[in-house]
Design an enzyme around this catalytic site. Structure first.
Site, PDB file in Angstrom:
ATOM      1  N   GLY A  89       0.759  -1.345   0.124  1.00 20.41           N
ATOM      2  CA  GLY A  89      -0.022  -0.075   0.092  1.00 20.41           C
ATOM      3  C   GLY A  89       0.793   1.202   0.156  1.00 20.41           C
ATOM      4  CB  SER A  90       4.461   2.123  -1.129  1.00 20.22           C
ATOM      5  OG  SER A  90       4.513   1.941  -2.438  1.00 20.22           O
ATOM      6  CG  ASN A  91       1.462   3.381  -5.832  1.00 21.28           C
ATOM      7  OD1 ASN A  91       1.874   4.444  -6.182  1.00 21.28           O
ATOM      8  ND2 ASN A  91       1.945   2.290  -6.048  1.00 21.28           N
ATOM      9  CG  MET A 114      -1.507  -7.616  -6.680  1.00 24.27           C
ATOM     10  SD  MET A 114      -0.809  -6.462  -8.053  1.00 24.27           S
ATOM     11  CE  MET A 114       0.548  -7.497  -8.627  1.00 24.27           C
ATOM     12  NE  ARG A 115      -8.815 -11.020  -5.603  1.00 20.10           N
ATOM     13  CZ  ARG A 115      -8.764 -12.189  -5.428  1.00 20.10           C
ATOM     14  NH1 ARG A 115      -9.324 -13.056  -6.192  1.00 20.10           N
ATOM     15  NH2 ARG A 115      -7.775 -12.560  -4.665  1.00 20.10           N
ATOM     16  CG  LEU A 116      -7.973 -10.027 -14.354  1.00 15.39           C
ATOM     17  CD1 LEU A 116      -8.290 -11.147 -15.397  1.00 15.39           C
ATOM     18  CD2 LEU A 116      -7.579  -8.619 -15.196  1.00 15.39           C
ATOM     19  CG  ASN A 137      -4.322  -0.822 -12.056  1.00 15.05           C
ATOM     20  OD1 ASN A 137      -4.087  -0.992 -10.965  1.00 15.05           O
ATOM     21  ND2 ASN A 137      -3.573  -1.639 -13.168  1.00 15.05           N
ATOM     22  CG  HIS A 173       1.220  -2.293 -14.953  1.00 20.08           C
ATOM     23  ND1 HIS A 173       0.635  -3.512 -14.240  1.00 20.08           N
ATOM     24  CD2 HIS A 173       1.989  -2.796 -15.812  1.00 20.08           C
ATOM     25  CE1 HIS A 173       1.573  -4.488 -14.892  1.00 20.08           C
ATOM     26  NE2 HIS A 173       2.324  -3.967 -15.824  1.00 20.08           N
TER      27      HIS A 173
END
Ligand code: GAR
Length: 188
Positions: free
Chosen positions: A12-14, A90-92, A107, A109
């Site tokens: 969770g750094s973002n 990390m899930r679609l 998102n 990336h």
């Protein structure tokens, strides 16, 4: 001020960088909820430290993605969340959530998409031997990191680059680029 939810699966750094910019008064938004699919994720601690509500769920406890996404939607709607920020989730995202928040999910990336989608984009770039990688912010669609690109920034890979040094460089870019892009997106 827009009410947003942040989705995270790990450190969770973002998420933390977004909290910091809101607290500094740089980004006008209210984080109404952290959604997390891993009970041991550090992102949950960060939410608690900053008094942010959390919805933590175990995907395996549900019969389908549709079922847990419907529960997420209920939690979001209870809090009038208008916009979703994926930050290491990390899930679609499935059609249930996509249709409830059409055009309202973004998102981040760690590569210059369409290169190196999916998991471990930093490792993929190092393995491929490219000299330039970077960060992409994009709208989320049904594919794996395939949605419309909103912002990108390049990061140079030096001769002696390691996974650690490249990760640090990419994270520095991510933490700046995400909130700057959100300033634009949330003002619309
Ligand atoms: C970030 O580098 C983000 O770009 C990446 O996961 C990391 C999460 O770090 N996301 C993806 O790879 C999505 N395909 P964080 O938990 O410290 O913010």
């Amino acid at each position: 001020m827009k009410k947003i939810a942040v989705f995270a699966s790990g450190s969770g750094s973002n998420f933390q960088a977004i909290i910091n910019e809101i607290e500094r008064g740089e980004l006008s938004a209210h984080i109404a909820l952290l959604v997390c699919d891993r009970s041991e994720a550090k992102a949950i601690e960060r939410a608690k430290t900053h008094g942010i509500d959390t919805f933590v769920f175990n995907p395996k406890a549900y019969a389908s993605k549709e079922e847990f996404e419907q529960e997420i939607i209920d939690e979001l709607q209870k809090r009038d969340v208008e916009f979703i920020v994926l930050a290491g989730y990390m899930r679609l995202v499935g059609t249930t959530l996509l249709s409830a928040y059409e055009g309202k999910i973004v998102n981040i990336h760690p590569s210059l998409l369409p290169s190196f989608p999916g998991k471990d984009a930093i490792g993929q770039a190092l393995l491929a031997g490219v000299k330039v990688t970077g960060v992409t912010i994009h709208y989320v669609d049904q594919g794996m990191d395939t949605g419309q690109i909103i912002a990108q920034e390049a990061v140079t890979i030096e001769e002696n680059e390691t996974r650690e040094t490249l990760t640090t460089k990419i994270q520095q870019v991510e933490h700046r680029l995400y909130y700057k892009t959100l300033i634009e997106l949330l003002s619309i």
